[in-house]
Design a protein around this motif. Structure first.
Motif, PDB file in Angstrom:
ATOM      1  N   ARG A  95       0.834  -1.206   0.000  1.00 47.62           N
ATOM      2  CA  ARG A  95       0.000   0.000   0.000  1.00 47.62           C
ATOM      3  C   ARG A  95       0.867   1.254   0.000  1.00 47.62           C
ATOM      4  O   ARG A  95       1.945   1.281   0.594  1.00 47.62           O
ATOM      5  N   THR A  96       0.366   2.305  -0.684  1.00 48.43           N
ATOM      6  CA  THR A  96       1.049   3.602  -0.712  1.00 48.43           C
ATOM      7  C   THR A  96       0.118   4.681  -0.172  1.00 48.43           C
ATOM      8  O   THR A  96      -1.059   4.742  -0.534  1.00 48.43           O
ATOM      9  N   TYR A  97       0.662   5.506   0.708  1.00 50.24           N
ATOM     10  CA  TYR A  97      -0.076   6.613   1.320  1.00 50.24           C
ATOM     11  C   TYR A  97       0.533   7.915   0.785  1.00 50.24           C
ATOM     12  O   TYR A  97       1.641   8.282   1.168  1.00 50.24           O
ATOM     13  N   ASN A  98      -0.156   8.571  -0.144  1.00 47.65           N
ATOM     14  CA  ASN A  98       0.373   9.772  -0.794  1.00 47.65           C
ATOM     15  C   ASN A  98      -0.327  11.010  -0.218  1.00 47.65           C
ATOM     16  O   ASN A  98      -1.495  11.267  -0.502  1.00 47.65           O
TER      17      ASN A  98
ATOM     18  N   ASN B 196      -3.674  13.300  -1.129  1.00 49.06           N
ATOM     19  CA  ASN B 196      -4.666  12.752  -0.189  1.00 49.06           C
ATOM     20  C   ASN B 196      -5.136  11.368  -0.676  1.00 49.06           C
ATOM     21  O   ASN B 196      -6.305  11.020  -0.589  1.00 49.06           O
ATOM     22  N   ARG B 197      -4.186  10.567  -1.183  1.00 51.60           N
ATOM     23  CA  ARG B 197      -4.507   9.326  -1.877  1.00 51.60           C
ATOM     24  C   ARG B 197      -3.920   8.111  -1.171  1.00 51.60           C
ATOM     25  O   ARG B 197      -2.792   8.130  -0.696  1.00 51.60           O
ATOM     26  N   VAL B 198      -4.717   7.036  -1.131  1.00 52.71           N
ATOM     27  CA  VAL B 198      -4.245   5.732  -0.658  1.00 52.71           C
ATOM     28  C   VAL B 198      -4.471   4.722  -1.779  1.00 52.71           C
ATOM     29  O   VAL B 198      -5.575   4.643  -2.326  1.00 52.71           O
ATOM     30  N   THR B 199      -3.429   3.958  -2.116  1.00 56.04           N
ATOM     31  CA  THR B 199      -3.541   2.938  -3.160  1.00 56.04           C
ATOM     32  C   THR B 199      -3.127   1.593  -2.590  1.00 56.04           C
ATOM     33  O   THR B 199      -2.029   1.456  -2.041  1.00 56.04           O
ATOM     34  N   ASP B 200      -4.017   0.606  -2.713  1.00 53.76           N
ATOM     35  CA  ASP B 200      -3.646  -0.765  -2.367  1.00 53.76           C
ATOM     36  C   ASP B 200      -3.286  -1.465  -3.669  1.00 53.76           C
ATOM     37  O   ASP B 200      -4.132  -1.641  -4.550  1.00 53.76           O
ATOM     38  N   HIS B 201      -2.020  -1.840  -3.797  1.00 57.56           N
ATOM     39  CA  HIS B 201      -1.492  -2.318  -5.069  1.00 57.56           C
ATOM     40  C   HIS B 201      -1.960  -3.721  -5.433  1.00 57.56           C
ATOM     41  O   HIS B 201      -1.932  -4.097  -6.604  1.00 57.56           O
TER      42      HIS B 201
END
Length: 353
Positions: free
Chosen positions: A303-306, A310-315
């Motif tokens: 996961r990336t917390y940008n 204001n974005r969260v991405t679960d890869h």
């Protein structure tokens, strides 16, 4: 599907009878086990009754179609009932997906700072706060077993024991590398940096779960070393456990007591032995299904917390949400639920239902 539901219904009735049996009531361990299974099957049985009633209503509507005077009303009834049946069938299919027995277990939950220096430690602290608020929301109990604070805040490493209902079933998806992209507090020029922290989630196991004997274990105590609190270096509280038949070794000096270190080391040891046995079994069958959870290896970026976006991405499932400000404050539930849905969908595709 009806055959499966009927079998579950029969088992449910059998459990219901056991709960009123004096020999079960007076045996607390047995009573709790029976009651736990009874409660687990109750939603499925309720859905089964609802499904039977729905099928009955559909049959009645079909009979009404034969009557010219009732045909129009019957057609309207069928238009309402068919979508209801389809929806309920999908819900029941999800209920019938075989659950991993480990999903109900309590866990040892570890967060460790990764690349990024002080910022990584600060991020590890942010993750602990996020998860702690999620634990509170779920009504779970948790106990801090070990903390090694970072020099600029946060943690180099922190270990928590979490207990409650369906803990591993939800938290197992969190194992892996969590990456953060933001302007660190220590950055004077406002540049965005990338740092990381790793999460490891281990289900708590007992020796009977892995089928090993006490006589096969060699337990040594030694004095803990390194940073980690006032208890370190004063008593022989650290524990090393060796499984003699396989030579598997596990040790812990993270806990605040010898008892906790023994618990952590035993959980790690049983997990390793269980994984060895599982891998041997899968190799014999020559069929390894790639799990959504991944290997649990710290190198798996999950996961990336940008912060700037204001974005969260679960890869793993390609999920992107633009409410990082809410998620980092504990609203991580929707991400975990999306992962559960993806795992269920994968199981359904593989014909497990």
């Amino acid at each position: 599907m009806l055959d499966k539901l009927a079998a579950i219904h029969d088992r449910f009735r059998n459990l219901e009878e056991q709960l009123s049996d004096p020999s079960v009531i007076t045996d607390m361990d047995r009573f709790q086990k029976v009651n736990k299974e009874y409660k687990k099957l109750q939603p499925v049985v309720e859905a089964y009754h609802q499904y039977q009633e729905l099928l009955g209503n559909i049959e009645t509507a079909k009979e009404m179609l034969r009557d010219p005077e009732m045909k129009e009303m019957a057609e309207m009834e069928m238009e309402e009932l068919k979508p209801q049946r389809e929806t309920l069938e999908e819900e029941i299919k999800v209920m019938l997906i075989p659950r991993d027995p480990e999903d109900e277990r309590d866990v040892i939950f570890e967060i460790r700072s990764g690349t990024g220096g002080d910022e990584a430690s600060i991020f590890a602290g942010d993750l602990l706060r996020m998860y702690s608020r999620y634990f509170d929301e779920m009504g779970w109990k948790y106990e801090l077993l070990y903390e090694n604070e970072g020099s600029a805040g946060g943690y180099n490493k922190v270990v928590v024991e979490v207990s409650g209902e369906d803990v591993f079933g939800r938290l197992k998806f969190e194992s892996g590398a969590h990456r953060v992209q933001r302007v660190p507090r220590t950055e004077s020029q406002g540049r965005v940096h990338t740092s990381a922290a790793t999460v490891v989630v281990m289900p708590k196991l007992e020796m009977e779960d892995v089928d090993i004997k006490k006589s096969d274990l060699k337990i040594d105590t030694f004095r803990a070393s390194g940073a980690g609190g006032q208890h370190v270096n004063k008593t022989e509280s650290a524990i090393r456990i060796t499984h003699l038949p396989t030579g598997t070794v596990s040790e812990s000096q993270d806990g605040r007591s010898q008892h906790k270190n023994k618990e952590i080391a035993m959980t790690q040891l049983l997990r390793r032995i269980q994984e060895q046995k599982r891998e041997e079994h899968e190799n014999k069958l020559a069929s390894k299904r790639k799990s959504l959870v991944g290997t649990g290896d710290r190198s798996d970026k999950v996961r990336t917390y940008n912060y700037p976006q204001n974005r969260v991405t679960d890869h793993r499932i390609g999920l992107t949400l633009y409410n990082l400000d809410q998620i980092i404050e504990g609203q991580v539930g929707p991400v975990i639920e999306a992962l559960q849905l993806a795992e269920n969908a994968a199981k359904m595709e593989e014909g497990m239902v």
